[in-house]
Design a protein around this motif. Structure first.
Motif, mmCIF file in Angstrom:
data_model
loop_
_atom_site.group_PDB
_atom_site.id
_atom_site.type_symbol
_atom_site.label_atom_id
_atom_site.label_comp_id
_atom_site.label_asym_id
_atom_site.label_seq_id
_atom_site.Cartn_x
_atom_site.Cartn_y
_atom_site.Cartn_z
ATOM 1 N N ALA A 5 0.668 -1.056 -0.164
ATOM 2 C CA ALA A 5 -0.024 -0.031 0.017
ATOM 3 C C ALA A 5 0.925 1.359 0.047
ATOM 4 O O ALA A 5 0.538 2.129 0.712
ATOM 5 N N GLY A 6 2.020 1.217 -0.549
ATOM 6 C CA GLY A 6 2.677 2.387 -0.906
ATOM 7 C C GLY A 6 3.976 2.507 0.241
ATOM 8 O O GLY A 6 4.470 3.589 0.307
ATOM 9 N N ALA A 7 3.676 1.856 1.211
ATOM 10 C CA ALA A 7 4.727 1.897 2.214
ATOM 11 C C ALA A 7 5.762 0.520 2.333
ATOM 12 O O ALA A 7 5.319 -0.288 2.190
ATOM 13 N N LEU A 8 6.874 1.035 2.725
ATOM 14 C CA LEU A 8 8.077 -0.066 2.758
ATOM 15 C C LEU A 8 8.039 -0.917 4.411
ATOM 16 O O LEU A 8 7.891 -0.182 5.366
ATOM 17 N N HIS A 9 7.890 -2.139 4.330
ATOM 18 C CA HIS A 9 7.716 -2.896 5.362
ATOM 19 C C HIS A 9 9.098 -3.859 5.609
ATOM 20 O O HIS A 9 9.653 -4.067 4.547
ATOM 21 N N VAL A 10 9.624 -4.330 6.586
ATOM 22 C CA VAL A 10 10.484 -5.282 6.675
ATOM 23 C C VAL A 10 10.192 -6.208 7.706
ATOM 24 O O VAL A 10 9.326 -5.803 8.903
ATOM 25 N N GLN A 11 10.408 -7.440 7.669
ATOM 26 C CA GLN A 11 10.446 -8.538 8.486
ATOM 27 C C GLN A 11 11.700 -9.359 8.547
ATOM 28 O O GLN A 11 12.413 -9.800 7.333
ATOM 29 N N ILE A 12 12.213 -9.647 9.741
ATOM 30 C CA ILE A 12 13.453 -10.083 9.982
ATOM 31 C C ILE A 12 13.248 -11.373 10.898
ATOM 32 O O ILE A 12 12.804 -11.511 11.946
ATOM 33 N N GLY A 13 13.761 -12.376 10.151
ATOM 34 C CA GLY A 13 13.422 -13.951 10.914
ATOM 35 C C GLY A 13 12.089 -14.189 10.994
ATOM 36 O O GLY A 13 11.064 -13.782 10.157
ATOM 37 N N PRO A 19 6.504 -1.560 9.542
ATOM 38 C CA PRO A 19 6.807 -0.428 8.422
ATOM 39 C C PRO A 19 8.113 0.070 8.867
ATOM 40 O O PRO A 19 8.593 0.478 10.061
ATOM 41 N N VAL A 20 8.735 0.799 7.985
ATOM 42 C CA VAL A 20 9.939 1.434 8.055
ATOM 43 C C VAL A 20 9.552 2.989 7.954
ATOM 44 O O VAL A 20 8.628 3.228 7.305
ATOM 45 N N VAL A 30 14.128 1.803 11.349
ATOM 46 C CA VAL A 30 12.998 0.716 11.832
ATOM 47 C C VAL A 30 13.079 0.750 13.281
ATOM 48 O O VAL A 30 14.185 0.338 13.939
ATOM 49 N N GLY A 31 11.898 1.437 13.789
ATOM 50 C CA GLY A 31 11.957 1.714 15.253
ATOM 51 C C GLY A 31 13.153 2.505 15.825
ATOM 52 O O GLY A 31 13.804 3.181 14.865
ATOM 53 N N ASP A 32 13.778 2.088 16.749
ATOM 54 C CA ASP A 32 15.042 2.748 17.431
ATOM 55 C C ASP A 32 16.258 2.259 17.140
ATOM 56 O O ASP A 32 17.183 2.568 17.574
ATOM 57 N N SER A 33 15.897 0.933 16.577
ATOM 58 C CA SER A 33 17.342 0.059 16.738
ATOM 59 C C SER A 33 17.848 -0.267 15.341
ATOM 60 O O SER A 33 18.911 -0.812 15.333
ATOM 61 N N ALA A 34 17.396 0.352 14.039
ATOM 62 C CA ALA A 34 17.958 -0.297 13.062
ATOM 63 C C ALA A 34 17.770 0.990 11.828
ATOM 64 O O ALA A 34 16.920 1.612 11.962
ATOM 65 N N ARG A 35 18.707 0.967 10.749
ATOM 66 C CA ARG A 35 18.728 1.900 9.844
ATOM 67 C C ARG A 35 18.971 1.142 8.570
ATOM 68 O O ARG A 35 19.711 0.061 8.508
ATOM 69 N N ILE A 36 18.131 1.384 7.567
ATOM 70 C CA ILE A 36 18.387 0.912 6.015
ATOM 71 C C ILE A 36 18.679 2.046 5.292
ATOM 72 O O ILE A 36 18.065 3.053 5.221
ATOM 73 N N GLN A 37 19.875 1.791 4.337
ATOM 74 C CA GLN A 37 20.171 2.725 3.659
ATOM 75 C C GLN A 37 20.236 2.053 2.113
ATOM 76 O O GLN A 37 21.075 1.153 1.749
ATOM 77 N N PHE A 38 19.559 2.777 1.184
ATOM 78 C CA PHE A 38 19.681 2.038 -0.156
ATOM 79 C C PHE A 38 20.908 2.584 -1.206
ATOM 80 O O PHE A 38 21.238 3.677 -0.826
ATOM 81 N N PHE A 49 21.386 -2.514 -0.729
ATOM 82 C CA PHE A 49 21.084 -1.605 0.337
ATOM 83 C C PHE A 49 22.111 -2.067 1.534
ATOM 84 O O PHE A 49 22.614 -3.058 1.474
ATOM 85 N N GLU A 50 22.094 -1.284 2.800
ATOM 86 C CA GLU A 50 22.931 -1.516 3.859
ATOM 87 C C GLU A 50 22.013 -1.440 5.090
ATOM 88 O O GLU A 50 21.271 -0.504 5.219
ATOM 89 N N VAL A 51 22.277 -2.292 5.922
ATOM 90 C CA VAL A 51 21.551 -2.359 7.234
ATOM 91 C C VAL A 51 22.355 -2.313 8.407
ATOM 92 O O VAL A 51 23.735 -2.881 8.446
ATOM 93 N N SER A 52 22.203 -1.336 9.404
ATOM 94 C CA SER A 52 22.876 -0.993 10.351
ATOM 95 C C SER A 52 21.895 -1.297 11.703
ATOM 96 O O SER A 52 20.889 -0.492 11.557
#
Length: 66
Positions: A5-13, A19-20, A30-38, A49-52
């Motif tokens: 629906a036009g929003a980016l989401h992530v699921q880990i494990g 949503p991001v 992603v919340g207070d704990s993660a960053r995604i950079q394309f 992309f990179e995940v931190s």
């Protein structure tokens, strides 16, 4: 990563899909704990992309194929 629906989401494990939140161009939190950079090439196409998060920094994921 999925687009719903036009929003980016992530699921880990086995964790719940969340949503991001856009921060800047190509950077999402992603919340207070993660960053995604394309990452993009010279023409502006996304190449990966990179995940931190926590103790993991700049974990790279490369786009394969077209």
């Amino acid at each position: 990563l999925t687009l719903k629906a036009g929003a980016l989401h992530v699921q880990i494990g086995h964790n719940k899909e969340v949503p991001v939140t856009p921060q800047k161009k190509d950077i999402f939190s992603v919340g207070d704990s993660a960053r995604i950079q394309f990452q993009r090439d010279g023409s502006g196409a996304i190449t990966g992309f990179e995940v931190s998060t926590g103790r993991v920094r700049n974990l790279k994921f490369a786009k394969l194929g077209s």
